[in-house]
Design a protein around this motif. Sequence first.
Motif, PDB file in Angstrom:
ATOM      1  N   GLY A   1       0.810  -1.211   0.000  1.00  0.00           N
ATOM      2  CA  GLY A   1       0.000   0.000   0.000  1.00  0.00           C
ATOM      3  C   GLY A   1       0.843   1.261   0.000  1.00  0.00           C
ATOM      4  O   GLY A   1       0.584   2.198  -0.771  1.00  0.00           O
ATOM      5  N   TRP A   2       1.889   1.307   0.846  1.00  0.00           N
ATOM      6  CA  TRP A   2       2.752   2.490   0.903  1.00  0.00           C
ATOM      7  C   TRP A   2       3.595   2.628  -0.360  1.00  0.00           C
ATOM      8  O   TRP A   2       3.935   3.744  -0.761  1.00  0.00           O
ATOM      9  CB  TRP A   2       3.647   2.441   2.138  1.00  0.00           C
ATOM     10  CG  TRP A   2       2.902   2.611   3.409  1.00  0.00           C
ATOM     11  CD1 TRP A   2       2.742   1.681   4.405  1.00  0.00           C
ATOM     12  CD2 TRP A   2       2.181   3.770   3.842  1.00  0.00           C
ATOM     13  NE1 TRP A   2       1.974   2.194   5.413  1.00  0.00           N
ATOM     14  CE2 TRP A   2       1.617   3.468   5.104  1.00  0.00           C
ATOM     15  CE3 TRP A   2       1.954   5.022   3.286  1.00  0.00           C
ATOM     16  CZ2 TRP A   2       0.843   4.384   5.814  1.00  0.00           C
ATOM     17  CZ3 TRP A   2       1.180   5.941   3.992  1.00  0.00           C
ATOM     18  CH2 TRP A   2       0.636   5.619   5.234  1.00  0.00           C
ATOM     19  N   LEU A   3       3.921   1.503  -1.002  1.00  0.00           N
ATOM     20  CA  LEU A   3       4.667   1.569  -2.255  1.00  0.00           C
ATOM     21  C   LEU A   3       3.834   2.265  -3.325  1.00  0.00           C
ATOM     22  O   LEU A   3       4.331   3.141  -4.062  1.00  0.00           O
ATOM     23  CB  LEU A   3       5.054   0.165  -2.711  1.00  0.00           C
ATOM     24  CG  LEU A   3       5.801   0.075  -4.051  1.00  0.00           C
ATOM     25  CD1 LEU A   3       7.118   0.842  -3.996  1.00  0.00           C
ATOM     26  CD2 LEU A   3       6.054  -1.401  -4.417  1.00  0.00           C
ATOM     27  N   VAL A   4       2.563   1.880  -3.409  1.00  0.00           N
ATOM     28  CA  VAL A   4       1.663   2.519  -4.386  1.00  0.00           C
ATOM     29  C   VAL A   4       1.555   4.015  -4.089  1.00  0.00           C
ATOM     30  O   VAL A   4       1.617   4.854  -5.001  1.00  0.00           O
ATOM     31  CB  VAL A   4       0.272   1.853  -4.335  1.00  0.00           C
ATOM     32  CG1 VAL A   4      -0.737   2.660  -5.155  1.00  0.00           C
ATOM     33  CG2 VAL A   4       0.350   0.421  -4.858  1.00  0.00           C
ATOM     34  N   MET A   5       1.421   4.359  -2.809  1.00  0.00           N
ATOM     35  CA  MET A   5       1.286   5.773  -2.455  1.00  0.00           C
ATOM     36  C   MET A   5       2.583   6.553  -2.667  1.00  0.00           C
ATOM     37  O   MET A   5       2.564   7.730  -3.046  1.00  0.00           O
ATOM     38  CB  MET A   5       0.806   5.902  -1.014  1.00  0.00           C
ATOM     39  CG  MET A   5      -0.670   5.568  -0.852  1.00  0.00           C
ATOM     40  SD  MET A   5      -1.348   6.061   0.744  1.00  0.00           S
ATOM     41  CE  MET A   5      -0.737   4.740   1.769  1.00  0.00           C
ATOM     42  N   THR A   6       3.714   5.904  -2.425  1.00  0.00           N
ATOM     43  CA  THR A   6       4.996   6.570  -2.661  1.00  0.00           C
ATOM     44  C   THR A   6       5.175   6.903  -4.134  1.00  0.00           C
ATOM     45  O   THR A   6       5.569   8.025  -4.488  1.00  0.00           O
ATOM     46  CB  THR A   6       6.168   5.686  -2.179  1.00  0.00           C
ATOM     47  OG1 THR A   6       6.062   5.493  -0.759  1.00  0.00           O
ATOM     48  CG2 THR A   6       7.506   6.322  -2.495  1.00  0.00           C
TER      49      THR A   6
ATOM     50  N   SER B   1      -2.871  15.257  -7.338  1.00  0.00           N
ATOM     51  CA  SER B   1      -2.827  14.909  -5.912  1.00  0.00           C
ATOM     52  C   SER B   1      -3.037  13.419  -5.761  1.00  0.00           C
ATOM     53  O   SER B   1      -3.551  12.750  -6.673  1.00  0.00           O
ATOM     54  CB  SER B   1      -3.895  15.668  -5.124  1.00  0.00           C
ATOM     55  OG  SER B   1      -5.188  15.230  -5.490  1.00  0.00           O
ATOM     56  N   MET B   2      -2.656  12.885  -4.586  1.00  0.00           N
ATOM     57  CA  MET B   2      -2.868  11.458  -4.349  1.00  0.00           C
ATOM     58  C   MET B   2      -4.350  11.127  -4.313  1.00  0.00           C
ATOM     59  O   MET B   2      -4.780  10.091  -4.816  1.00  0.00           O
ATOM     60  CB  MET B   2      -2.203  11.023  -3.037  1.00  0.00           C
ATOM     61  CG  MET B   2      -0.713  10.795  -3.150  1.00  0.00           C
ATOM     62  SD  MET B   2      -0.102   9.505  -2.030  1.00  0.00           S
ATOM     63  CE  MET B   2      -0.469  10.250  -0.449  1.00  0.00           C
ATOM     64  N   SER B   3      -5.145  11.991  -3.677  1.00  0.00           N
ATOM     65  CA  SER B   3      -6.578  11.721  -3.560  1.00  0.00           C
ATOM     66  C   SER B   3      -7.277  11.733  -4.917  1.00  0.00           C
ATOM     67  O   SER B   3      -8.326  11.099  -5.084  1.00  0.00           O
ATOM     68  CB  SER B   3      -7.228  12.751  -2.631  1.00  0.00           C
ATOM     69  OG  SER B   3      -7.031  14.068  -3.116  1.00  0.00           O
ATOM     70  N   ALA B   4      -6.680  12.441  -5.883  1.00  0.00           N
ATOM     71  CA  ALA B   4      -7.269  12.475  -7.222  1.00  0.00           C
ATOM     72  C   ALA B   4      -6.953  11.208  -8.003  1.00  0.00           C
ATOM     73  O   ALA B   4      -7.658  10.874  -8.956  1.00  0.00           O
ATOM     74  CB  ALA B   4      -6.768  13.689  -7.986  1.00  0.00           C
ATOM     75  N   VAL B   5      -5.909  10.498  -7.579  1.00  0.00           N
ATOM     76  CA  VAL B   5      -5.474   9.297  -8.298  1.00  0.00           C
ATOM     77  C   VAL B   5      -5.926   8.022  -7.593  1.00  0.00           C
ATOM     78  O   VAL B   5      -6.397   7.069  -8.229  1.00  0.00           O
ATOM     79  CB  VAL B   5      -3.938   9.281  -8.447  1.00  0.00           C
ATOM     80  CG1 VAL B   5      -3.469   7.990  -9.104  1.00  0.00           C
ATOM     81  CG2 VAL B   5      -3.474  10.493  -9.230  1.00  0.00           C
TER      82      VAL B   5
ATOM     83  N   LEU C   1       4.809  11.064  -8.441  1.00  0.00           N
ATOM     84  CA  LEU C   1       4.175  11.570  -9.664  1.00  0.00           C
ATOM     85  C   LEU C   1       3.570  12.946  -9.422  1.00  0.00           C
ATOM     86  O   LEU C   1       3.628  13.828 -10.291  1.00  0.00           O
ATOM     87  CB  LEU C   1       3.103  10.590 -10.148  1.00  0.00           C
ATOM     88  CG  LEU C   1       3.602   9.231 -10.657  1.00  0.00           C
ATOM     89  CD1 LEU C   1       2.424   8.332 -11.001  1.00  0.00           C
ATOM     90  CD2 LEU C   1       4.513   9.409 -11.868  1.00  0.00           C
ATOM     91  N   VAL C   2       2.997  13.125  -8.232  1.00  0.00           N
ATOM     92  CA  VAL C   2       2.456  14.435  -7.870  1.00  0.00           C
ATOM     93  C   VAL C   2       3.586  15.458  -7.781  1.00  0.00           C
ATOM     94  O   VAL C   2       3.479  16.587  -8.273  1.00  0.00           O
ATOM     95  CB  VAL C   2       1.687  14.359  -6.536  1.00  0.00           C
ATOM     96  CG1 VAL C   2       1.274  15.757  -6.066  1.00  0.00           C
ATOM     97  CG2 VAL C   2       0.464  13.462  -6.670  1.00  0.00           C
ATOM     98  N   PHE C   3       4.676  15.061  -7.146  1.00  0.00           N
ATOM     99  CA  PHE C   3       5.826  15.948  -6.996  1.00  0.00           C
ATOM    100  C   PHE C   3       6.392  16.355  -8.356  1.00  0.00           C
ATOM    101  O   PHE C   3       6.829  17.494  -8.551  1.00  0.00           O
ATOM    102  CB  PHE C   3       6.905  15.261  -6.165  1.00  0.00           C
ATOM    103  CG  PHE C   3       8.106  16.121  -5.877  1.00  0.00           C
ATOM    104  CD1 PHE C   3       8.062  17.068  -4.854  1.00  0.00           C
ATOM    105  CD2 PHE C   3       9.270  15.994  -6.617  1.00  0.00           C
ATOM    106  CE1 PHE C   3       9.161  17.871  -4.590  1.00  0.00           C
ATOM    107  CE2 PHE C   3      10.376  16.792  -6.355  1.00  0.00           C
ATOM    108  CZ  PHE C   3      10.317  17.738  -5.336  1.00  0.00           C
ATOM    109  N   ALA C   4       6.355  15.405  -9.298  1.00  0.00           N
ATOM    110  CA  ALA C   4       6.876  15.679 -10.643  1.00  0.00           C
ATOM    111  C   ALA C   4       5.883  16.445 -11.513  1.00  0.00           C
ATOM    112  O   ALA C   4       6.206  16.830 -12.642  1.00  0.00           O
ATOM    113  CB  ALA C   4       7.256  14.368 -11.326  1.00  0.00           C
ATOM    114  N   GLY C   5       4.674  16.649 -11.001  1.00  0.00           N
ATOM    115  CA  GLY C   5       3.670  17.382 -11.758  1.00  0.00           C
ATOM    116  C   GLY C   5       2.871  16.538 -12.720  1.00  0.00           C
ATOM    117  O   GLY C   5       2.064  17.063 -13.485  1.00  0.00           O
ATOM    118  N   VAL C   6       3.075  15.223 -12.671  1.00  0.00           N
ATOM    119  CA  VAL C   6       2.340  14.328 -13.573  1.00  0.00           C
ATOM    120  C   VAL C   6       0.904  14.141 -13.095  1.00  0.00           C
ATOM    121  O   VAL C   6      -0.021  14.007 -13.898  1.00  0.00           O
ATOM    122  CB  VAL C   6       3.057  12.961 -13.669  1.00  0.00           C
ATOM    123  CG1 VAL C   6       2.261  11.996 -14.536  1.00  0.00           C
ATOM    124  CG2 VAL C   6       4.468  13.150 -14.209  1.00  0.00           C
ATOM    125  N   ALA C   7       0.712  14.120 -11.767  1.00  0.00           N
ATOM    126  CA  ALA C   7      -0.621  13.990 -11.175  1.00  0.00           C
ATOM    127  C   ALA C   7      -0.886  15.208 -10.294  1.00  0.00           C
ATOM    128  O   ALA C   7       0.040  15.861  -9.818  1.00  0.00           O
ATOM    129  CB  ALA C   7      -0.728  12.705 -10.366  1.00  0.00           C
TER     130      ALA C   7
END
Length: 210
Positions: free
Chosen positions: A89-94, A107-111, A99-105
């Motif tokens: 679970g934490w691997l998926v979130m990491t 937010s986590m809650s949006a993905v 991806l959020v940090f890189a601007g690809v996504a």
Amino acid sequence: MVRATFARWGWIERWGPSLLLVGGGLMLGHAMLSAVRAFTELATPPDVFVASGHLVALAGLLGLYPVLADRTPTVARAAGGTLVAGFAGWLVMTVTQLLVFAGVATSMSAVLPEPVFVFALASTILAYGLFGVGVLRMGSQSTGVALLVLAPGGMLTSLIVLSAAGVAGALSGVAIGGGLAVSMLALGYTLRTVEGRHDRTTTVGDATSG
């Protein structure tokens, strides 16, 4: 016999304490970032510390698995299963947070759907709890180490309770994040400084007896 079976796990036993220290350091970064957000109006980047901190700390906790399998195999199997689930679970979130940090996504809650967060938290709480119970069953001298193992699970439980009650805020986030960091660092330091790491059966008890 069982101990011989897990001889190939020597590398994770050796690196477990260091991984816990790294996980605690990442969690400290999360606590500091949370404090900046709580007490200032400064713009902050996405928090890449919290998910990766839990991920690395769980990998470090795995270093206790061989000795638990040797002494308390039933508890060890349950603990190992929940740890792997939490790690996934934490691997998926990491990955998502990067991806959020890189601007690809955005937010986590949006993905990721909410059940992913609940699954990771519940699995992690169970993992720390079961590992703590396993260490406790190794003898009275292991109580101190067991409490350090149990501490992160207890703090995550308090976070869930506060969130469910609608009273979780910035200050509680800073406090719990800081507590997680301290407990992970303390556990990693304790295990790392104990002599005779190749026999964790003895050293876990020695860690609390000086």
